[in-house]
Design a protein around this motif. Structure first.
Motif, PDB file in Angstrom:
ATOM      1  N   THR A   3     -35.576  28.129 -20.021  1.00 50.53           N
ATOM      2  CA  THR A   3     -36.360  28.803 -21.058  1.00 50.53           C
ATOM      3  C   THR A   3     -35.505  29.262 -22.230  1.00 50.53           C
ATOM      4  O   THR A   3     -36.023  29.465 -23.321  1.00 50.53           O
ATOM      5  N   VAL A   4     -34.211  29.452 -21.994  1.00 52.46           N
ATOM      6  CA  VAL A   4     -33.309  29.914 -23.041  1.00 52.46           C
ATOM      7  C   VAL A   4     -32.034  29.087 -23.022  1.00 52.46           C
ATOM      8  O   VAL A   4     -31.696  28.459 -22.017  1.00 52.46           O
ATOM      9  N   GLU A  33     -19.481  26.082 -11.453  1.00 50.72           N
ATOM     10  CA  GLU A  33     -19.522  27.193 -10.493  1.00 50.72           C
ATOM     11  C   GLU A  33     -20.558  28.255 -10.862  1.00 50.72           C
ATOM     12  O   GLU A  33     -20.715  29.238 -10.130  1.00 50.72           O
ATOM     13  N   GLU A  34     -21.253  28.081 -11.968  1.00 51.30           N
ATOM     14  CA  GLU A  34     -22.247  29.063 -12.417  1.00 51.30           C
ATOM     15  C   GLU A  34     -23.640  28.590 -12.010  1.00 51.30           C
ATOM     16  O   GLU A  34     -24.193  27.675 -12.622  1.00 51.30           O
ATOM     17  N   PRO A  35     -24.230  29.207 -10.998  1.00 55.27           N
ATOM     18  CA  PRO A  35     -25.528  28.732 -10.519  1.00 55.27           C
ATOM     19  C   PRO A  35     -26.658  28.840 -11.551  1.00 55.27           C
ATOM     20  O   PRO A  35     -27.599  28.045 -11.510  1.00 55.27           O
ATOM     21  N   ALA A  36     -26.563  29.776 -12.482  1.00 53.23           N
ATOM     22  CA  ALA A  36     -27.639  29.950 -13.461  1.00 53.23           C
ATOM     23  C   ALA A  36     -27.451  29.101 -14.716  1.00 53.23           C
ATOM     24  O   ALA A  36     -28.290  29.138 -15.608  1.00 53.23           O
ATOM     25  N   THR A  37     -26.367  28.327 -14.785  1.00 58.64           N
ATOM     26  CA  THR A  37     -26.199  27.404 -15.907  1.00 58.64           C
ATOM     27  C   THR A  37     -26.800  26.077 -15.473  1.00 58.64           C
ATOM     28  O   THR A  37     -26.189  25.299 -14.753  1.00 58.64           O
ATOM     29  N   THR A  38     -28.036  25.845 -15.916  1.00 61.72           N
ATOM     30  CA  THR A  38     -28.797  24.670 -15.499  1.00 61.72           C
ATOM     31  C   THR A  38     -28.265  23.393 -16.136  1.00 61.72           C
ATOM     32  O   THR A  38     -28.191  22.354 -15.498  1.00 61.72           O
ATOM     33  N   ALA A  39     -27.904  23.477 -17.409  1.00 59.84           N
ATOM     34  CA  ALA A  39     -27.373  22.315 -18.132  1.00 59.84           C
ATOM     35  C   ALA A  39     -26.269  22.804 -19.051  1.00 59.84           C
ATOM     36  O   ALA A  39     -26.357  23.888 -19.630  1.00 59.84           O
ATOM     37  N   SER A  48     -13.852  16.982 -36.808  1.00 57.61           N
ATOM     38  CA  SER A  48     -13.259  18.260 -36.411  1.00 57.61           C
ATOM     39  C   SER A  48     -14.305  19.291 -35.987  1.00 57.61           C
ATOM     40  O   SER A  48     -13.973  20.448 -35.745  1.00 57.61           O
ATOM     41  N   THR A  49     -15.548  18.868 -35.874  1.00 56.57           N
ATOM     42  CA  THR A  49     -16.635  19.772 -35.517  1.00 56.57           C
ATOM     43  C   THR A  49     -17.116  19.475 -34.101  1.00 56.57           C
ATOM     44  O   THR A  49     -17.442  18.336 -33.771  1.00 56.57           O
ATOM     45  N   PHE A  50     -17.138  20.511 -33.287  1.00 55.47           N
ATOM     46  CA  PHE A  50     -17.522  20.392 -31.888  1.00 55.47           C
ATOM     47  C   PHE A  50     -18.631  21.389 -31.592  1.00 55.47           C
ATOM     48  O   PHE A  50     -18.954  22.236 -32.425  1.00 55.47           O
ATOM     49  N   GLY A  51     -19.172  21.305 -30.404  1.00 58.26           N
ATOM     50  CA  GLY A  51     -20.196  22.258 -30.019  1.00 58.26           C
ATOM     51  C   GLY A  51     -20.352  22.329 -28.521  1.00 58.26           C
ATOM     52  O   GLY A  51     -19.838  21.494 -27.774  1.00 58.26           O
ATOM     53  N   ILE A  52     -21.060  23.355 -28.104  1.00 56.65           N
ATOM     54  CA  ILE A  52     -21.457  23.529 -26.710  1.00 56.65           C
ATOM     55  C   ILE A  52     -22.947  23.834 -26.737  1.00 56.65           C
ATOM     56  O   ILE A  52     -23.410  24.672 -27.511  1.00 56.65           O
ATOM     57  N   PHE A  53     -23.695  23.128 -25.888  1.00 62.24           N
ATOM     58  CA  PHE A  53     -25.105  23.448 -25.689  1.00 62.24           C
ATOM     59  C   PHE A  53     -25.285  23.680 -24.202  1.00 62.24           C
ATOM     60  O   PHE A  53     -24.914  22.836 -23.385  1.00 62.24           O
ATOM     61  N   ASP A  54     -25.814  24.824 -23.845  1.00 61.83           N
ATOM     62  CA  ASP A  54     -26.080  25.110 -22.447  1.00 61.83           C
ATOM     63  C   ASP A  54     -27.416  25.802 -22.298  1.00 61.83           C
ATOM     64  O   ASP A  54     -27.873  26.495 -23.210  1.00 61.83           O
ATOM     65  N   ALA A  55     -28.064  25.558 -21.162  1.00 64.88           N
ATOM     66  CA  ALA A  55     -29.422  26.053 -20.949  1.00 64.88           C
ATOM     67  C   ALA A  55     -29.502  26.807 -19.619  1.00 64.88           C
ATOM     68  O   ALA A  55     -28.782  26.500 -18.666  1.00 64.88           O
ATOM     69  N   PHE A  56     -30.440  27.753 -19.594  1.00 66.28           N
ATOM     70  CA  PHE A  56     -30.562  28.682 -18.473  1.00 66.28           C
ATOM     71  C   PHE A  56     -32.031  28.924 -18.142  1.00 66.28           C
ATOM     72  O   PHE A  56     -32.888  28.834 -19.024  1.00 66.28           O
ATOM     73  N   PRO A  57     -32.321  29.298 -16.892  1.00 64.28           N
ATOM     74  CA  PRO A  57     -33.710  29.553 -16.529  1.00 64.28           C
ATOM     75  C   PRO A  57     -34.278  30.827 -17.155  1.00 64.28           C
ATOM     76  O   PRO A  57     -35.484  30.933 -17.366  1.00 64.28           O
ATOM     77  N   SER A  60     -31.207  36.564 -17.910  1.00 61.56           N
ATOM     78  CA  SER A  60     -30.128  37.059 -17.064  1.00 61.56           C
ATOM     79  C   SER A  60     -29.089  35.971 -16.805  1.00 61.56           C
ATOM     80  O   SER A  60     -27.891  36.255 -16.759  1.00 61.56           O
ATOM     81  N   GLY A  61     -29.526  34.720 -16.677  1.00 58.54           N
ATOM     82  CA  GLY A  61     -28.588  33.611 -16.524  1.00 58.54           C
ATOM     83  C   GLY A  61     -27.744  33.410 -17.766  1.00 58.54           C
ATOM     84  O   GLY A  61     -26.539  33.160 -17.686  1.00 58.54           O
ATOM     85  N   ARG A  62     -28.393  33.523 -18.919  1.00 54.75           N
ATOM     86  CA  ARG A  62     -27.663  33.381 -20.180  1.00 54.75           C
ATOM     87  C   ARG A  62     -26.633  34.495 -20.338  1.00 54.75           C
ATOM     88  O   ARG A  62     -25.488  34.249 -20.723  1.00 54.75           O
ATOM     89  N   GLN A  63     -27.016  35.710 -20.014  1.00 49.82           N
ATOM     90  CA  GLN A  63     -26.088  36.837 -20.131  1.00 49.82           C
ATOM     91  C   GLN A  63     -24.932  36.713 -19.146  1.00 49.82           C
ATOM     92  O   GLN A  63     -23.788  37.043 -19.477  1.00 49.82           O
ATOM     93  N   ALA A  64     -25.201  36.213 -17.944  1.00 51.37           N
ATOM     94  CA  ALA A  64     -24.129  36.003 -16.969  1.00 51.37           C
ATOM     95  C   ALA A  64     -23.118  34.994 -17.506  1.00 51.37           C
ATOM     96  O   ALA A  64     -21.906  35.169 -17.359  1.00 51.37           O
TER      97      ALA A  64
END
Length: 100
Positions: A3-4, A33-39, A48-57, A60-64
């Motif tokens: 969702t986030v 190792e992070e169970p709440a990091t879904t993707a 020279s431009t990079f990024g990170i995209f990560d998704a959480f349920p 609280s998962g995002r904050q962790a």
């Protein structure tokens, strides 16, 4: 279900592109190792431009994740690797297709 998410934009200092790529590749083992990091994706947007995209349920998962080891490493390496501080954007996921 997710969702986030987070989208983090990173601009490597001149000559640090290879180090940024290695740093991001190394982050995968940590987020596995992070169970709440879904993707989690480390991406290259340009030379020279990079990024990170990560998704959480949920939030609280995002904050962790934001309180976790990858975020700490990102902060610790920021002045050495990046031309400007990382831009971390909190986003809402409207739709997603993930493996079952």
């Amino acid at each position: 279900m997710v969702t986030v998410a987070l989208f983090v934009r990173l601009e490597a200092k001149p000559g640090k592109e290879t180090e940024v790529e290695s740093f991001l590749r190394g982050g995968l083992a940590v987020v596995e190792e992070e169970p709440a990091t879904t993707a989690w994706f480390a991406i290259r947007l340009g030379p020279s431009t990079f990024g990170i995209f990560d998704a959480f349920p949920d939030e609280s998962g995002r904050q962790a994740h934001l309180a976790g080891r990858v975020a700490a490493a990102l902060k610790a390496k920021a002045s050495e690797l990046f031309a400007q501080p990382p831009v971390i954007e909190k986003v809402d996921v409207l739709a997603a297709k993930l493996p079952a």
